[in-house]
Design a protein around this motif. Structure first.
Motif, mmCIF file in Angstrom:
data_model
loop_
_atom_site.group_PDB
_atom_site.id
_atom_site.type_symbol
_atom_site.label_atom_id
_atom_site.label_comp_id
_atom_site.label_asym_id
_atom_site.label_seq_id
_atom_site.Cartn_x
_atom_site.Cartn_y
_atom_site.Cartn_z
ATOM 1 N N SER A 177 42.257 39.500 43.328
ATOM 2 C CA SER A 177 43.492 40.225 43.006
ATOM 3 C C SER A 177 44.725 39.586 43.640
ATOM 4 N N ALA A 178 44.511 38.732 44.657
ATOM 5 C CA ALA A 178 45.648 38.084 45.310
ATOM 6 C C ALA A 178 46.135 36.845 44.562
ATOM 7 N N VAL A 179 45.344 36.388 43.608
ATOM 8 C CA VAL A 179 45.746 35.201 42.840
ATOM 9 C C VAL A 179 46.846 35.608 41.852
ATOM 10 N N PRO A 180 47.964 34.885 41.819
ATOM 11 C CA PRO A 180 49.060 35.265 40.917
ATOM 12 C C PRO A 180 48.638 35.300 39.447
ATOM 13 N N THR A 181 49.267 36.203 38.687
ATOM 14 C CA THR A 181 48.905 36.347 37.276
ATOM 15 C C THR A 181 49.243 35.105 36.465
ATOM 16 N N SER A 182 50.117 34.248 37.000
ATOM 17 C CA SER A 182 50.414 32.996 36.295
ATOM 18 C C SER A 182 49.203 32.063 36.323
ATOM 19 N N ILE A 183 48.237 32.344 37.200
ATOM 20 C CA ILE A 183 46.998 31.552 37.246
ATOM 21 C C ILE A 183 45.846 32.353 36.631
ATOM 22 N N LEU A 184 45.554 33.519 37.221
ATOM 23 C CA LEU A 184 44.512 34.383 36.658
ATOM 24 C C LEU A 184 45.159 35.668 36.164
ATOM 25 N N ASP A 185 45.197 35.859 34.858
ATOM 26 C CA ASP A 185 45.808 37.058 34.302
ATOM 27 C C ASP A 185 44.734 38.114 34.056
ATOM 28 N N GLN A 186 44.557 38.968 35.070
ATOM 29 C CA GLN A 186 43.464 39.939 35.007
ATOM 30 C C GLN A 186 43.753 41.098 34.062
ATOM 31 N N SER A 187 44.976 41.129 33.497
ATOM 32 C CA SER A 187 45.224 42.155 32.478
ATOM 33 C C SER A 187 44.559 41.736 31.164
ATOM 34 N N ILE A 188 44.261 40.447 31.013
ATOM 35 C CA ILE A 188 43.545 39.961 29.825
ATOM 36 C C ILE A 188 42.051 40.237 29.971
ATOM 37 N N SER A 189 41.494 39.900 31.128
ATOM 38 C CA SER A 189 40.094 40.166 31.427
ATOM 39 C C SER A 189 39.925 40.083 32.940
ATOM 40 N N PRO A 190 39.289 41.094 33.555
ATOM 41 C CA PRO A 190 39.178 41.048 35.014
ATOM 42 C C PRO A 190 38.227 39.948 35.476
ATOM 43 N N PHE A 191 38.496 39.378 36.662
ATOM 44 C CA PHE A 191 37.598 38.352 37.203
ATOM 45 C C PHE A 191 36.207 38.951 37.416
ATOM 46 N N MET A 192 36.144 40.134 38.024
ATOM 47 C CA MET A 192 34.876 40.859 38.141
ATOM 48 C C MET A 192 34.752 41.672 36.858
ATOM 49 N N ARG A 193 34.187 41.071 35.848
ATOM 50 C CA ARG A 193 34.255 41.601 34.506
ATOM 51 C C ARG A 193 33.193 42.667 34.233
ATOM 52 N N LYS A 194 31.913 42.271 34.182
ATOM 53 C CA LYS A 194 30.839 43.230 33.907
ATOM 54 C C LYS A 194 29.682 43.095 34.888
ATOM 55 N N GLY A 195 29.324 41.863 35.180
ATOM 56 C CA GLY A 195 28.258 41.615 36.147
ATOM 57 C C GLY A 195 26.892 42.100 35.700
ATOM 58 N N THR A 196 26.580 41.926 34.425
ATOM 59 C CA THR A 196 25.297 42.401 33.906
ATOM 60 C C THR A 196 24.489 41.268 33.265
ATOM 61 N N VAL A 197 23.241 41.568 32.976
ATOM 62 C CA VAL A 197 22.387 40.653 32.229
ATOM 63 C C VAL A 197 22.273 41.194 30.809
ATOM 64 N N GLY A 198 22.576 40.380 29.816
ATOM 65 C CA GLY A 198 22.395 40.803 28.424
ATOM 66 C C GLY A 198 23.675 41.180 27.690
#
Ligand code: A3P
Length: 289
Positions: free
Chosen positions: A235-256
């Motif tokens: 969350s500390a990475v600026p949105t100009s690099i990682l735009d988490q409003s598009i998709s969160p870095f910790m997205r789903k974390g599942t198998v399948g």
């Protein structure tokens, strides 16, 4: 905004900042007590890093957070001027060091082999990996735009993504695992039985932690905890690099999760390509839990 293009080294697409820094990376001096976390992108790098950190810090979350702020286990190939490169960060770290890489075996700095370092490889099944990488490329402004899911499917299976082909990466590391000090783990196994897999990591690191600490590490490295943890959710990475409003870095974390993305036709085509590319390899993946 405009997205940067990838550049190739020996046929492997890499970030331009990595290629610019290539000779420094190749000349990296590994030390015999280095532990190198090796992954294809989106295979659980952040997860295994947190597990290793927690083991190193005897399950002390606060110490762990402080260690991450200080070092963050640099990727040896990381470079984004004017920041210190991964190589420079690694040089400044006290030993024993834990470092990270997404490099395929053929591009790894030779000193890692010469010094017989410990390698901790985590592999994730190709379909979930592709889905995760697709969403990551949508949100990561430092990587090319993935295009549509249909377009990305072709890019991924042809290995034209950053760090190259999933198939070659996994095969490359799998095939040499018995010749080096290597612990080869599967994302799906950590998901299924985290305690068992964390114990393996502990043993591999030569640590012996009690049951209470082990249970604490299992809890603290769960997807839910890591999604809330500002040290791991980016969350500390600026949105100009990682735009988490598009998709969160910790997205789903599942198998399948691939089942929510692959059409029946894509799945058939994928399986056919997979069989061909992985022919003669003994590695096996769990595709759902
Ligand atoms: P998804 O996009 O499928 O959710 P990497 O760290 O190599 O970039 O890998 C990122 C992937 O690992 C993401 O997958 C992320 O959600 C998942 N991940 C991160 N921490 C995890 C955890 N504690 N448990 C399960 N999956 C985790």
């Amino acid at each position: 905004g405009r997205r940067p293009q990838l550049r190739e080294v020996a046929g492997i697409p890499l970030q331009a900042t990595t290629v610019d820094n290539w000779s420094q990376i190749q000349n990296f001096e590994a030390k015999p007590d280095d532990l190198l976390i090796c992954t294809y992108p989106k295979s659980g790098t952040t997860w295994i890093q947190e597990i290793v950190d927690m083991i190193e810090q005897n399950g002390d979350m606060e110490k762990c957070q402080r260690a991450i702020i200080q070092h963050r286990h640099p990727f040896i190939e990381w470079a984004r001027p004017p920041h210190p490169s991964g190589v420079e960060k690694a040089r400044a770290m006290p030993s024993p060091r834990t470092l990270r890489t997404h490099l395929p075996t053929q591009l790894l700095p030779p000193s890692f082999w010469k010094n017989n370092c410990k390698f901790l490889y985590v592999a994730r099944n190709a379909k979930d990996c592709m889905v995760s990488y697709y969403h990551f490329q949508r949100m990561n402004q430092m990587l090319p735009d993935p295009g549509t899911w249909e377009e990305y499917f072709e890019t991924f299976v042809s290995g034209k993504v950053c760090w190259g082909s999933w198939y070659d990466h996994v095969k490359g590391w799998w095939e040499i695992k018995d010749r080096y000090q290597m612990l080869f783990l599967h994302y799906e196994d950590i998901k299924k039985d985290p305690k068992h897999e964390i114990q393996k990591v502990m043993q591999f690191m030569g640590r012996n932690l009690n049951e209470t600490i082990l249970d604490k590490i299992v809890q603290e490295t769960s997807f839910e905890k890591m999604k809330e943890n500002p040290m791991t959710n980016r969350s500390a990475v600026p949105t100009s690099i990682l735009d988490q409003s598009i998709s969160p870095f910790m997205r789903k974390g599942t198998v399948g999760d691939w089942k929510n993305h692959f059409t029946v036709a894509q799945n058939e085509r994928f399986d056919k390509i997979y069989r061909k590319k992985m022919e003669g390899t003994s590695i096996d993946f769990c595709m759902e839990l």
